[in-house]
Scaffold this motif. Structure first.
Motif, mmCIF file in Angstrom:
data_model
loop_
_atom_site.group_PDB
_atom_site.id
_atom_site.type_symbol
_atom_site.label_atom_id
_atom_site.label_comp_id
_atom_site.label_asym_id
_atom_site.label_seq_id
_atom_site.Cartn_x
_atom_site.Cartn_y
_atom_site.Cartn_z
ATOM 1 N N GLN A 25 -30.290 -5.105 -6.674
ATOM 2 C CA GLN A 25 -30.836 -6.323 -6.090
ATOM 3 C C GLN A 25 -29.844 -6.973 -5.128
ATOM 4 O O GLN A 25 -30.208 -7.419 -4.030
ATOM 5 C CB GLN A 25 -31.207 -7.310 -7.204
ATOM 6 C CG GLN A 25 -31.766 -8.640 -6.713
ATOM 7 C CD GLN A 25 -33.071 -8.478 -5.967
ATOM 8 O OE1 GLN A 25 -33.845 -7.568 -6.252
ATOM 9 N NE2 GLN A 25 -33.335 -9.357 -5.008
ATOM 10 N N GLN A 26 -28.571 -7.006 -5.528
ATOM 11 C CA GLN A 26 -27.544 -7.584 -4.667
ATOM 12 C C GLN A 26 -27.394 -6.773 -3.383
ATOM 13 O O GLN A 26 -27.222 -7.330 -2.292
ATOM 14 C CB GLN A 26 -26.210 -7.628 -5.421
ATOM 15 C CG GLN A 26 -25.122 -8.432 -4.735
ATOM 16 C CD GLN A 26 -25.445 -9.907 -4.659
ATOM 17 O OE1 GLN A 26 -25.993 -10.475 -5.594
ATOM 18 N NE2 GLN A 26 -25.131 -10.532 -3.540
ATOM 19 N N ALA A 27 -27.462 -5.455 -3.514
ATOM 20 C CA ALA A 27 -27.339 -4.592 -2.337
ATOM 21 C C ALA A 27 -28.516 -4.789 -1.386
ATOM 22 O O ALA A 27 -28.348 -4.787 -0.159
ATOM 23 C CB ALA A 27 -27.252 -3.133 -2.772
ATOM 24 N N ILE A 28 -29.705 -4.960 -1.934
ATOM 25 C CA ILE A 28 -30.886 -5.195 -1.091
ATOM 26 C C ILE A 28 -30.736 -6.502 -0.321
ATOM 27 O O ILE A 28 -31.050 -6.584 0.875
ATOM 28 C CB ILE A 28 -32.159 -5.208 -1.955
ATOM 29 C CG1 ILE A 28 -32.448 -3.796 -2.483
ATOM 30 C CG2 ILE A 28 -33.356 -5.727 -1.157
ATOM 31 C CD1 ILE A 28 -33.600 -3.733 -3.456
ATOM 32 N N GLU A 29 -30.230 -7.531 -0.994
ATOM 33 C CA GLU A 29 -30.026 -8.816 -0.318
ATOM 34 C C GLU A 29 -28.986 -8.692 0.795
ATOM 35 O O GLU A 29 -29.162 -9.251 1.889
ATOM 36 C CB GLU A 29 -29.598 -9.871 -1.337
ATOM 37 C CG GLU A 29 -30.690 -10.251 -2.331
ATOM 38 C CD GLU A 29 -30.217 -11.269 -3.349
ATOM 39 O OE1 GLU A 29 -29.038 -11.682 -3.266
ATOM 40 O OE2 GLU A 29 -31.013 -11.654 -4.223
ATOM 41 N N ASP A 30 -27.894 -7.971 0.524
ATOM 42 C CA ASP A 30 -26.869 -7.775 1.552
ATOM 43 C C ASP A 30 -27.426 -7.004 2.746
ATOM 44 O O ASP A 30 -27.134 -7.326 3.905
ATOM 45 C CB ASP A 30 -25.671 -7.025 0.967
ATOM 46 C CG ASP A 30 -24.872 -7.885 -0.003
ATOM 47 O OD1 ASP A 30 -25.065 -9.117 0.008
ATOM 48 O OD2 ASP A 30 -24.071 -7.322 -0.777
ATOM 49 N N ARG A 31 -28.222 -5.976 2.460
ATOM 50 C CA ARG A 31 -28.816 -5.198 3.551
ATOM 51 C C ARG A 31 -29.751 -6.059 4.388
ATOM 52 O O ARG A 31 -29.713 -6.035 5.627
ATOM 53 C CB ARG A 31 -29.585 -4.010 2.978
ATOM 54 C CG ARG A 31 -30.220 -3.109 4.037
ATOM 55 C CD ARG A 31 -31.350 -2.291 3.461
ATOM 56 N NE ARG A 31 -32.414 -3.141 2.952
ATOM 57 C CZ ARG A 31 -33.489 -2.680 2.312
ATOM 58 N NH1 ARG A 31 -33.617 -1.389 2.088
ATOM 59 N NH2 ARG A 31 -34.419 -3.517 1.878
ATOM 60 N N ASP A 32 -30.580 -6.854 3.713
ATOM 61 C CA ASP A 32 -31.517 -7.716 4.436
ATOM 62 C C ASP A 32 -30.774 -8.759 5.271
ATOM 63 O O ASP A 32 -31.169 -9.054 6.408
ATOM 64 C CB ASP A 32 -32.463 -8.405 3.454
ATOM 65 C CG ASP A 32 -33.433 -7.430 2.798
ATOM 66 O OD1 ASP A 32 -33.568 -6.301 3.316
ATOM 67 O OD2 ASP A 32 -34.043 -7.789 1.773
ATOM 68 N N ASP A 33 -29.696 -9.320 4.709
ATOM 69 C CA ASP A 33 -28.909 -10.306 5.459
ATOM 70 C C ASP A 33 -28.307 -9.679 6.713
ATOM 71 O O ASP A 33 -28.298 -10.294 7.792
ATOM 72 C CB ASP A 33 -27.795 -10.869 4.578
ATOM 73 C CG ASP A 33 -28.327 -11.793 3.493
ATOM 74 O OD1 ASP A 33 -29.489 -12.237 3.611
ATOM 75 O OD2 ASP A 33 -27.590 -12.055 2.526
ATOM 76 N N ALA A 34 -27.794 -8.460 6.568
ATOM 77 C CA ALA A 34 -27.190 -7.780 7.716
ATOM 78 C C ALA A 34 -28.229 -7.501 8.798
ATOM 79 O O ALA A 34 -27.993 -7.739 9.991
ATOM 80 C CB ALA A 34 -26.531 -6.479 7.262
ATOM 81 N N GLU A 35 -29.382 -7.009 8.391
ATOM 82 C CA GLU A 35 -30.427 -6.693 9.363
ATOM 83 C C GLU A 35 -30.982 -7.958 10.006
ATOM 84 O O GLU A 35 -31.238 -7.987 11.215
ATOM 85 C CB GLU A 35 -31.540 -5.899 8.682
ATOM 86 C CG GLU A 35 -31.096 -4.501 8.239
ATOM 87 C CD GLU A 35 -32.207 -3.728 7.568
ATOM 88 O OE1 GLU A 35 -33.296 -4.318 7.353
ATOM 89 O OE2 GLU A 35 -32.005 -2.541 7.257
ATOM 90 N N ASN A 36 -31.166 -9.011 9.213
ATOM 91 C CA ASN A 36 -31.662 -10.272 9.773
ATOM 92 C C ASN A 36 -30.659 -10.867 10.758
ATOM 93 O O ASN A 36 -31.049 -11.431 11.793
ATOM 94 C CB ASN A 36 -31.943 -11.269 8.647
ATOM 95 C CG ASN A 36 -33.140 -10.868 7.807
ATOM 96 O OD1 ASN A 36 -34.007 -10.121 8.256
ATOM 97 N ND2 ASN A 36 -33.196 -11.356 6.580
ATOM 98 N N GLY A 37 -29.371 -10.753 10.440
ATOM 99 C CA GLY A 37 -28.355 -11.249 11.358
ATOM 100 C C GLY A 37 -28.379 -10.511 12.682
ATOM 101 O O GLY A 37 -28.242 -11.118 13.754
ATOM 102 N N ALA A 38 -28.560 -9.201 12.623
ATOM 103 C CA ALA A 38 -28.624 -8.404 13.851
ATOM 104 C C ALA A 38 -29.839 -8.790 14.692
ATOM 105 O O ALA A 38 -29.751 -8.919 15.921
ATOM 106 C CB ALA A 38 -28.674 -6.919 13.500
ATOM 107 N N VAL A 39 -30.971 -8.985 14.035
ATOM 108 C CA VAL A 39 -32.190 -9.374 14.755
ATOM 109 C C VAL A 39 -32.025 -10.757 15.379
ATOM 110 O O VAL A 39 -32.403 -10.990 16.537
ATOM 111 C CB VAL A 39 -33.403 -9.352 13.798
ATOM 112 C CG1 VAL A 39 -34.627 -9.972 14.468
ATOM 113 C CG2 VAL A 39 -33.715 -7.923 13.371
#
Length: 286
Positions: A25-39
């Protein structure tokens, strides 16, 4: 005996599953944060470009150029501040570093466009100080970040600053800052400005894309690692449980029923009574 061994083993498996789920769950949140930041960074770049086009038109319109210049500068600076926060909050140090370079490039391109918009609209004595400050700021920023670019981007930048267009554009900037006649004509100046602006814009877009890809790849690696760790923890817990259960089966097992308990109690009571009577007779004979 099996039930006694099963309870802690099952508890261990449940704890392992909980830890594994938390990691995923923590990894999914980190991945989503990274992708959202890039967008968000890419969207901010497009929004700034749109504001720059609006500013170029607005500065040519009748009215207070100073107020128009300040209004657009404030709006663009707000957008730049928001993307700086994205870079600071990046979940990965390398991603944050590359996003910071992208933001610095965005800021430099904005400084170049800001000064060029003033120059095209016409610089009066009141706006000359703003123009000179914008030119000096963006050139200093470019010099500071040029060495931090990727190899291909650094090569592109070196080719740009060594080109005739860069020289012509810089010569006009110097002349306008000093209130002296430009050394080249209007047409050559605008051609040079177009080349410089497009090249710097391409460098910025390339850096944004590079940092975005780093963020996406990093998020996927974190998620893959978390899934692997969760699987390993669960597997280890399962192996431990299997070993414990296997050992429990090898231990001698005694099944006690109510009749066995009553019979055992009666035998022990009878033995105790006989022992007491013998002890009593021995005392009387003495």
């Amino acid at each position: 005996m099996l039930s006694i061994a099963f309870v802690p083993s099952a508890a261990l498996v449940l704890v392992a599953l909980f830890i594994g789920g938390f990691l995923v769950q923590q990894a999914i949140e980190d991945r989503d944060d990274a992708e959202n930041g890039a967008v968000t960074l890419a969207e901010a770049s497009r929004r700034i470009a749109s504001l720059q086009r609006e500013r170029a038109v607005a500065l040519k319109a009748p009215g207070s150029r100073s107020a128009t210049y300040t209004a657009y500068a404030d709006r663009i600076d707000t957008s730049l501040s928001s993307v700086r926060e994205i870079a600071r909050a990046a979940p990965d140090a390398e991603v944050g570093y590359q996003q910071t370079i992208a933001v610095e490039l965005l800021t430099a391109v904005e400084g170049m466009d800001r000064s060029d918009s003033l120059a095209v609209a016409g610089i009066d004595d009141a706006g000359r100080r703003d123009y000179a400050a914008a030119v000096g700021a963006y050139r200093s920023r470019l010099d500071a970040i040029a060495g931090k670019l990727t190899d291909s981007s650094r090569q592109t930048y070196r080719e740009l600053v060594g080109s005739e267009d860069w020289g012509r554009f810089g010569a006009v900037e110097t002349a306008l800052s000093a209130a002296t006649p430009p050394p080249v004509g209007q047409a050559a100046w605008r051609v040079a400005a177009g080349v410089v602006g497009r090249t710097l814009g391409d460098l910025t877009a390339r850096q944004i894309e590079y940092s975005a890809q780093l963020a996406i790849d990093g998020g996927r690696r974190v998620l893959s690692g978390a899934l692997a760790a969760a699987g390993a923890i669960s597997l280890l817990a399962g192996v431990v449980m299997a070993i414990v259960m296997q050992l429990a089966r090898r231990l001698p097992m005694t099944t006690l029923t109510w009749s066995h308990l009553v019979s055992d109690y009666a035998e022990k009571s009878t033995l105790l009574a006989h022992t007491s009577r013998r002890s009593g007779r021995a005392d009387l004979s003495g």
